[in-house]
Scaffold this active site. Structure first.
Site, PDB file in Angstrom:
ATOM      1  N   HIS A   1       0.781  -1.126  -0.139  1.00 11.75           N
ATOM      2  CA  HIS A   1      -0.093  -0.026   0.066  1.00 11.75           C
ATOM      3  C   HIS A   1       0.908   1.265   0.018  1.00 11.75           C
ATOM      4  CE1 HIS A   1       0.765  -0.552   4.482  1.00 11.75           C
ATOM      5  NE2 HIS A   1       0.598   0.627   4.580  1.00 11.75           N
TER       6      HIS A   1
ATOM      7  N   GLU B   1      -3.743   3.952   2.024  1.00 12.52           N
ATOM      8  CA  GLU B   1      -3.732   4.269   3.434  1.00 12.52           C
ATOM      9  C   GLU B   1      -4.019   5.625   3.530  1.00 12.52           C
ATOM     10  OE1 GLU B   1      -1.008   2.562   5.669  1.00 12.52           O
ATOM     11  OE2 GLU B   1      -1.702   3.608   7.635  1.00 12.52           O
TER      12      GLU B   1
HETATM   13 CO    CO Z   1       0.598   1.561   6.417  1.00 15.52          CO
END
Ligand code: CO
Length: 149
Positions: A90, A141
């Site tokens: 991510h 995120e």
């Molecule tokens: Co992270």
């Protein structure tokens, strides 16, 4: 797509870190040391609530978040099944207001993972994740900007 008037045109702040899943955290740390001369800025620690064991490596303008699965129910197991050697998991951007960011994601039609209630992440501040199906295949995120910035 025009952003609703109440929302800022750009939600994304600083790139806080890139998350990298690895089957063996200690081996990954050793590799970054041997290959790049990198050392951990925060020693490995467990985040049982998120099913991960994490360590950070600082780079000049950001961080790498090395993630190893912790426990049977870890969300990282599925990723490692598809990517047995590990890989980029991510990217994480800072946002001024995590609740406003969460609401903006939903207002714009994106799926926020889990209940959508921000959880405390590895940096000790609230985080959410946006489903990669809405973000061109990249798990995103969003984290509240940490105090020290
Ligand atoms: Co992270």
């Amino acid at each position: 797509m025009t952003a609703p008037a109440s929302l800022p045109p750009l939600l994304l702040g600083r790139l806080n870190h890139v998350g990298i899943a690895c089957p063996d955290l200690d081996a990954a740390i050793a590799m970054y040391g041997a290959l790049f001369g990198a050392t951990v800025s925060k020693a490995p620690f467990d985040l049982p609530a998120q099913g991960v064991r994490v360590a950070f490596i600082d780079v000049a303008n950001s961080q790498l978040e090395l993630i190893e699965p912790l426990g049977e129910g870890s969300p990282i197991h599925g990723f490692l099944k598809k990517n047995p050697n590990g890989g980029q998991h991510h990217v994480c951007f800072e946002v001024k207001d995590i609740i406003a960011a969460r609401d903006a994601m939903r207002a714009r039609g994106a799926t926020v993972l889990g209940t959508g209630e921000p959880r405390i992440g590895a940096h000790g501040v609230p985080i959410i994740f946006v489903h990669p199906k809405d973000t061109g295949g990249v798990l995103v995120e969003l984290m509240a900007t940490p105090e020290h910035h």
